[in-house]
Design a protein around this motif. Structure first.
Motif, PDB file in Angstrom:
ATOM      1  N   VAL A   1       0.851  -1.196   0.000  1.00  0.00           N
ATOM      2  CA  VAL A   1       0.000   0.000   0.000  1.00  0.00           C
ATOM      3  C   VAL A   1       0.885   1.244   0.000  1.00  0.00           C
ATOM      4  O   VAL A   1       1.781   1.371   0.838  1.00  0.00           O
ATOM      5  N   VAL A   2       0.645   2.145  -0.940  1.00  0.00           N
ATOM      6  CA  VAL A   2       1.468   3.371  -1.078  1.00  0.00           C
ATOM      7  C   VAL A   2       0.549   4.566  -1.328  1.00  0.00           C
ATOM      8  O   VAL A   2      -0.625   4.386  -1.665  1.00  0.00           O
ATOM      9  N   PRO A   3       1.062   5.801  -1.182  1.00  0.00           N
ATOM     10  CA  PRO A   3       0.225   6.967  -1.505  1.00  0.00           C
ATOM     11  C   PRO A   3      -0.052   7.028  -3.012  1.00  0.00           C
ATOM     12  O   PRO A   3       0.777   6.595  -3.814  1.00  0.00           O
ATOM     13  N   ASP A   4      -1.206   7.590  -3.374  1.00  0.00           N
ATOM     14  CA  ASP A   4      -1.576   7.607  -4.799  1.00  0.00           C
ATOM     15  C   ASP A   4      -0.537   8.328  -5.662  1.00  0.00           C
ATOM     16  O   ASP A   4      -0.278   7.938  -6.793  1.00  0.00           O
ATOM     17  N   GLY A   5       0.087   9.354  -5.080  1.00  0.00           N
ATOM     18  CA  GLY A   5       1.046  10.145  -5.848  1.00  0.00           C
ATOM     19  C   GLY A   5       2.255   9.353  -6.336  1.00  0.00           C
ATOM     20  O   GLY A   5       2.852   9.688  -7.358  1.00  0.00           O
ATOM     21  N   SER A   6       2.620   8.305  -5.615  1.00  0.00           N
ATOM     22  CA  SER A   6       3.801   7.535  -6.023  1.00  0.00           C
ATOM     23  C   SER A   6       3.430   6.194  -6.663  1.00  0.00           C
ATOM     24  O   SER A   6       4.303   5.426  -7.072  1.00  0.00           O
ATOM     25  N   ALA A   7       2.134   5.918  -6.761  1.00  0.00           N
ATOM     26  CA  ALA A   7       1.679   4.589  -7.205  1.00  0.00           C
ATOM     27  C   ALA A   7       2.256   4.184  -8.558  1.00  0.00           C
ATOM     28  O   ALA A   7       2.651   3.030  -8.758  1.00  0.00           O
ATOM     29  N   LEU A   8       2.320   5.125  -9.486  1.00  0.00           N
ATOM     30  CA  LEU A   8       2.758   4.782 -10.842  1.00  0.00           C
ATOM     31  C   LEU A   8       4.246   4.463 -10.933  1.00  0.00           C
ATOM     32  O   LEU A   8       4.700   3.909 -11.935  1.00  0.00           O
ATOM     33  N   SER A   9       5.002   4.782  -9.857  1.00  0.00           N
ATOM     34  CA  SER A   9       6.410   4.391  -9.883  1.00  0.00           C
ATOM     35  C   SER A   9       6.584   2.914  -9.500  1.00  0.00           C
ATOM     36  O   SER A   9       7.672   2.356  -9.641  1.00  0.00           O
ATOM     37  N   TYR A  10       5.522   2.287  -9.006  1.00  0.00           N
ATOM     38  CA  TYR A  10       5.562   0.865  -8.655  1.00  0.00           C
ATOM     39  C   TYR A  10       4.976  -0.015  -9.759  1.00  0.00           C
ATOM     40  O   TYR A  10       5.405  -1.123  -9.966  1.00  0.00           O
ATOM     41  N   THR A  11       3.922   0.486 -10.370  1.00  0.00           N
ATOM     42  CA  THR A  11       3.196  -0.320 -11.351  1.00  0.00           C
ATOM     43  C   THR A  11       2.442   0.603 -12.300  1.00  0.00           C
ATOM     44  O   THR A  11       2.078   1.716 -11.913  1.00  0.00           O
ATOM     45  N   ASP A  12       2.184   0.136 -13.493  1.00  0.00           N
ATOM     46  CA  ASP A  12       1.357   0.954 -14.394  1.00  0.00           C
ATOM     47  C   ASP A  12      -0.124   0.623 -14.210  1.00  0.00           C
ATOM     48  O   ASP A  12      -0.971   1.176 -14.897  1.00  0.00           O
ATOM     49  N   LYS A  13      -0.414  -0.293 -13.281  1.00  0.00           N
ATOM     50  CA  LYS A  13      -1.819  -0.625 -13.033  1.00  0.00           C
ATOM     51  C   LYS A  13      -2.172  -0.547 -11.539  1.00  0.00           C
ATOM     52  O   LYS A  13      -2.518  -1.551 -10.909  1.00  0.00           O
ATOM     53  N   PRO A  14      -2.046   0.629 -10.927  1.00  0.00           N
ATOM     54  CA  PRO A  14      -2.416   0.723  -9.507  1.00  0.00           C
ATOM     55  C   PRO A  14      -3.931   0.583  -9.324  1.00  0.00           C
ATOM     56  O   PRO A  14      -4.697   0.903 -10.233  1.00  0.00           O
ATOM     57  N   VAL A  15      -4.303   0.104  -8.155  1.00  0.00           N
ATOM     58  CA  VAL A  15      -5.729   0.037  -7.790  1.00  0.00           C
ATOM     59  C   VAL A  15      -5.904   0.947  -6.574  1.00  0.00           C
ATOM     60  O   VAL A  15      -5.230   0.768  -5.563  1.00  0.00           O
ATOM     61  N   TYR A  16      -6.763   1.927  -6.704  1.00  0.00           N
ATOM     62  CA  TYR A  16      -6.887   2.957  -5.673  1.00  0.00           C
ATOM     63  C   TYR A  16      -7.921   2.588  -4.613  1.00  0.00           C
ATOM     64  O   TYR A  16      -8.976   2.029  -4.934  1.00  0.00           O
ATOM     65  N   VAL A  17      -7.576   2.906  -3.361  1.00  0.00           N
ATOM     66  CA  VAL A  17      -8.531   2.732  -2.265  1.00  0.00           C
ATOM     67  C   VAL A  17      -9.360   4.015  -2.219  1.00  0.00           C
ATOM     68  O   VAL A  17      -8.931   5.041  -1.716  1.00  0.00           O
ATOM     69  N   ARG A  18     -10.544   3.951  -2.775  1.00  0.00           N
ATOM     70  CA  ARG A  18     -11.372   5.157  -2.922  1.00  0.00           C
ATOM     71  C   ARG A  18     -12.116   5.512  -1.633  1.00  0.00           C
ATOM     72  O   ARG A  18     -12.403   6.669  -1.371  1.00  0.00           O
ATOM     73  N   GLY A  19     -12.414   4.489  -0.870  1.00  0.00           N
ATOM     74  CA  GLY A  19     -13.123   4.730   0.381  1.00  0.00           C
ATOM     75  C   GLY A  19     -12.955   3.542   1.294  1.00  0.00           C
ATOM     76  O   GLY A  19     -13.075   2.393   0.863  1.00  0.00           O
ATOM     77  N   ILE A  20     -12.625   3.801   2.548  1.00  0.00           N
ATOM     78  CA  ILE A  20     -12.508   2.702   3.521  1.00  0.00           C
ATOM     79  C   ILE A  20     -13.151   3.174   4.809  1.00  0.00           C
ATOM     80  O   ILE A  20     -12.996   4.339   5.197  1.00  0.00           O
ATOM     81  N   ALA A  21     -13.908   2.310   5.453  1.00  0.00           N
ATOM     82  CA  ALA A  21     -14.617   2.704   6.676  1.00  0.00           C
ATOM     83  C   ALA A  21     -14.808   1.494   7.580  1.00  0.00           C
ATOM     84  O   ALA A  21     -14.956   0.361   7.118  1.00  0.00           O
ATOM     85  N   MET A  22     -14.787   1.783   8.867  1.00  0.00           N
ATOM     86  CA  MET A  22     -15.012   0.735   9.869  1.00  0.00           C
ATOM     87  C   MET A  22     -16.190   1.106  10.750  1.00  0.00           C
ATOM     88  O   MET A  22     -16.430   2.283  11.009  1.00  0.00           O
ATOM     89  N   SER A  23     -16.886   0.103  11.232  1.00  0.00           N
ATOM     90  CA  SER A  23     -17.907   0.334  12.245  1.00  0.00           C
ATOM     91  C   SER A  23     -18.002  -0.898  13.143  1.00  0.00           C
ATOM     92  O   SER A  23     -17.584  -1.982  12.750  1.00  0.00           O
ATOM     93  N   SER A  24     -18.523  -0.709  14.315  1.00  0.00           N
ATOM     94  CA  SER A  24     -18.634  -1.825  15.258  1.00  0.00           C
ATOM     95  C   SER A  24     -20.054  -1.949  15.790  1.00  0.00           C
ATOM     96  O   SER A  24     -20.896  -1.082  15.554  1.00  0.00           O
ATOM     97  N   GLU A  25     -20.272  -3.036  16.501  1.00  0.00           N
ATOM     98  CA  GLU A  25     -21.575  -3.304  17.112  1.00  0.00           C
ATOM     99  C   GLU A  25     -21.295  -4.060  18.405  1.00  0.00           C
ATOM    100  O   GLU A  25     -20.209  -4.621  18.562  1.00  0.00           O
ATOM    101  N   SER A  26     -22.222  -4.081  19.308  1.00  0.00           N
ATOM    102  CA  SER A  26     -22.021  -4.807  20.563  1.00  0.00           C
ATOM    103  C   SER A  26     -21.450  -6.201  20.306  1.00  0.00           C
ATOM    104  O   SER A  26     -21.921  -6.928  19.435  1.00  0.00           O
TER     105      SER A  26
END
Lengths: 80, 393
Positions: free
Chosen positions: B228-253
């Motif tokens: 996992v890398v910042p989007d700005g440097s992604a293309l220096s690793y691969t020409d096909k990065p997959v971006y994490v557009r949204g991530i969220a957590m929640s809990s319950e009892s």
């Protein structure tokens, strides 16, 4: 069956918390609340270590409180 | 005054992490230990990017209980001869992978790390089934645990309630296992690579009435890794990065006795809603869900809003969730066929989405997949992490 009752608001619960989820009170007492009404139950035949090899697990209610309990299988299982 | 000005002047650049590499071990009953399995999935990434990896997160829940090992993250970085690289172990039971990914994304988005290797791993097959069942049940409240439920037994209760509440036919639920085993047979890293008929599923032994053996994830060893890398440097690793557009957590009892309903999973609902909102998207093109038992896939697909409540089973019987259907679910085979090495599962789910969005999923490739969700769930919905990934920056 024993329940925990919040001394602040009277909310009852099956599991003890440090803080009441309803009123945030911090004092509880144990109360004898009668037997639960079964909501759903199921016969379990792969069980955790230290338990019989088969028994029924059930979710039930006592008033507003949910409870989780087991009922021994009629034939009886062996302990391991 | 300055603060106000700065806020106005600063460009609105929203940081976004990217996944740039994935590594796999075959899931199954493996002879190797947890370090060897972890190396199997992570070494292909480490060989290429050793010099830039500046943090390692190990997603693992039960190394102490299953392998008698503590400090797994440090033992593992040493095993990989990354002796000085800082690391931590993230434990969130079955949802460890989602939480590890959440941590990795947070590290790169905050600038605290520039390249985070996430290694998901679990070694489970060394213990007898009753012992494994007991270890996993230790996530329950103490009084509930004393009653002796297994996690699958809670899914058995959920299944009974679901069928009753929504008049769902029993076979419709078992069709999830048929679908996921078809998918698993096309995944070279899946634990079970065998197609099953509905009859075979329905005739397999009852584990917890009415759930049957082939409807419950097997006890598996395995590991999966992601970089996992910042989007700005992604293309220096691969020409096909997959971006994490949204991530969220929640809990319950954590207490099952607190749940108002067993046919909806509020943590999953909230995590999914927030992740989709953060991603600014509606239903993605595909999803990997936490099908520890068949019924969970259906209930989660409803809690996530992909199908109306009580209608998820129809999507299964109508083929909507198959590969080739309108909304494929668990193209990897899911936990059901791919296997469920606890700490590795959530990472493997995200890795499947990664492969799909890079058009690298071979025989199980979903056509034109641009967005996907991975749902990592802890316990019986005690916690959930939804990750929405997409291609195109």
């Amino acid at each position: 069956m024993k329940l925990y009752r919040c001394s602040g608001c009277g909310e009852t619960a099956f599991e003890l918390r440090a803080v009441c989820r309803k009123c945030l009170g911090e004092e509880f007492s144990e109360v004898e609340s009668g037997e639960p009404e079964t909501v759903v139950s199921s016969l379990l035949t792969v069980t955790p270590a230290g338990f019989d090899d088969a028994y029924t697990i059930a979710v039930g209610r006592i008033g507003s409180a949910g409870v989780l309990f087991s009922v021994p299988a009629r034939s009886g299982g062996k302990s391991s | 005054m300055c603060l106000v000005k700065c806020i106005i002047i600063l460009p609105h650049h929203r940081r976004m992490a990217a996944v740039v590499s994935a590594g796999f071990s075959r899931f199954g009953k493996r002879g190797e230990g947890i370090l060897e399995l972890s190396a199997e999935s992570s070494l292909p990434i480490v060989r290429k990017f050793r010099d830039v990896i500046d943090f390692v997160i190990v997603s693992n829940s039960y190394s102490g209980e299953f392998t008698g090992m503590s400090g797994l993250n440090n033992l593992l970085t040493t095993y990989l001869s990354m002796d000085e690289t800082p690391s931590m172990r993230v434990d969130n039971t079955s949802g460890s992978g989602g939480a590890a990914l959440y941590s990795a994304v947070s590290l790169v988005n905050s600038g605290m790390a520039g390249s985070v290797l996430v290694i998901g791993a679990e070694k489970m097959s060394g213990k007898p089934t009753k012992e494994v069942t007991s270890i996993i049940s230790s996530l329950l409240g103490s009084r509930e645990r004393a009653a002796g439920p297994s996690l699958p037994s809670l899914a058995g209760l959920m299944l009974k309630l679901y069928m009753n509440e929504f008049s769902a036919p029993r076979e419709a639920i078992a069709e999830v296992a048929v679908k996921n085993h078809i998918n698993g047979a096309m995944n070279p890293n899946a634990h079970i690579q065998k197609v099953l008929t509905l009859e075979q599923v329905m005739q397999s032994p009852v584990i917890v009435d009415p759930l049957r053996l082939f409807e419950i994830s097997p006890i598996s060893d395995g590991s999966t890794s992601l970089l996992v890398v910042p989007d700005g440097s992604a293309l220096s690793y691969t020409d096909k990065p997959v971006y994490v557009r949204g991530i969220a957590m929640s809990s319950e009892s954590s207490f099952i006795s607190d749940r108002k309903s067993l046919t909806d999973i509020p943590s999953v609902r909230r995590a999914g809603e927030l992740a989709l909102k953060r991603a600014g998207t509606g239903r993605p093109d595909l999803a990997e869900l936490h099908d520890m038992a068949t019924i969970l896939e259906i209930v989660e697909s409803e809690s996530l809003g992909f199908f109306p409540r009580g209608q998820g089973w129809k999507a299964v019987t109508e083929g909507v969730t198959r590969i080739g259907g309108e909304f494929p679910i668990n193209t990897s085979g899911g936990l059901n066929a791919k296997g469920h090495p606890i700490g590795a599962s959530g990472i493997a789910q995200a890795a499947e989405v990664f492969l799909q969005l890079r058009n690298e999923a071979a025989g199980r490739q979903v056509k034109d997949a641009r967005t996907g969700m991975a749902l990592s769930m802890a316990g019986f919905g005690n916690s959930a992490t939804a990750t929405v990934m997409g291609v195109d920056s």
